[in-house]
Design a protein around this motif. Sequence first.
Motif, short mmCIF file in Angstrom:
data_model
loop_
_atom_site.label_atom_id
_atom_site.label_comp_id
_atom_site.label_asym_id
_atom_site.label_seq_id
_atom_site.Cartn_x
_atom_site.Cartn_y
_atom_site.Cartn_z
N SER A 1 0.81 -1.22 0.00
CA SER A 1 0.00 0.00 0.00
C SER A 1 0.84 1.27 0.00
O SER A 1 0.31 2.37 -0.20
N HIS B 1 -5.98 1.94 7.36
CA HIS B 1 -4.91 1.07 6.86
C HIS B 1 -5.15 -0.38 7.26
O HIS B 1 -4.80 -1.31 6.52
N ALA C 1 -8.02 -4.52 2.31
CA ALA C 1 -7.45 -3.81 1.15
C ALA C 1 -8.33 -3.91 -0.09
O ALA C 1 -8.15 -3.15 -1.05
N TYR D 1 -10.09 1.79 -1.27
CA TYR D 1 -9.12 1.62 -0.18
C TYR D 1 -7.88 2.50 -0.39
O TYR D 1 -7.51 3.30 0.48
N ILE D 2 -7.24 2.38 -1.55
CA ILE D 2 -6.01 3.13 -1.82
C ILE D 2 -6.27 4.64 -1.93
O ILE D 2 -5.56 5.44 -1.32
#
Length: 283
Positions: free
Chosen positions: A15, A136, A140, A145-146
């Motif tokens: 990530s 975090h 994921a 998410y990112i």
Amino acid sequence: MKDIPVHQLLERTSSGLDISYFAFGDQPKEKEPLGAHRDDHYLFFLVEKGNASLMIDFHEVKFCENSLYYILPGQVHHRIRNEVAGGWFAAIDTQHIPPGYRAIFENQLLLQQPYQLSNYEMKQYRQVLSLLHEKHAEDAQSPFYIPILQSLIQSFTGMVAANFSKTRNPEKQLSRPGQISLMFKKLLLEQIRITKSPSAYAALLNVSESYLNEVLKKTTGFPVSYWITQEVMLEAKRLLFYSDLNVKEIAHTLGYDDHTYFSRLFKKSAAITPLEFRDKSRK
């Protein structure tokens, strides 16, 4: 150890972020040879309680309560003690930090110093880091998410950049000499093992050697040759202390075919020979 280890963030996370809270009294989880390494990413520390110390490029940096600090990619560092401190740690990939923020973090030739936060600022940092930590830890594969992580990372790093920008003269940051100095520093860090000539750096920056000297004297008090020598010697000291390379190998690593010339240069700068430095510093 044949060279200073480089820790890559990608080996720990995909990530581009590794964040954790270390409680007051926690012991380091990992032990490393001589405790020294470089990172290919930024490190940020927020000390909430107690005291801690890091050795960064042969300078001990001490942290107290409510202090904020960052380590640049490539800076050699190791723990001295952190068993009496509590707070936050975040490792962040360079790609997540906007260029404007990076310019604040990198816009100096000398070692950055911790920033002392007010109680109100500490409250804000705790809130942002707590949320970043929670997000975090989520799945994921969850939607966005990112992008959500990136937004929170930019919020955090923007706050850090804003605080550290207060320690600099804004007019100086925006001036042409300031911009040239910053670009020179970046080139120096990238090219130091292969480029030693002031004229070569001036050519890479598309300015004359005399102008580059004038700019650096104005912004730092020292000419181009001084900073080249400083960076060469710092890299040499890193390799002498943290690696098992012999003097000849270090000279070649730093771009010197003649290791005797390198040794003379080192002694002229440090007042002792490379081997004397290694013996003295490792005691």
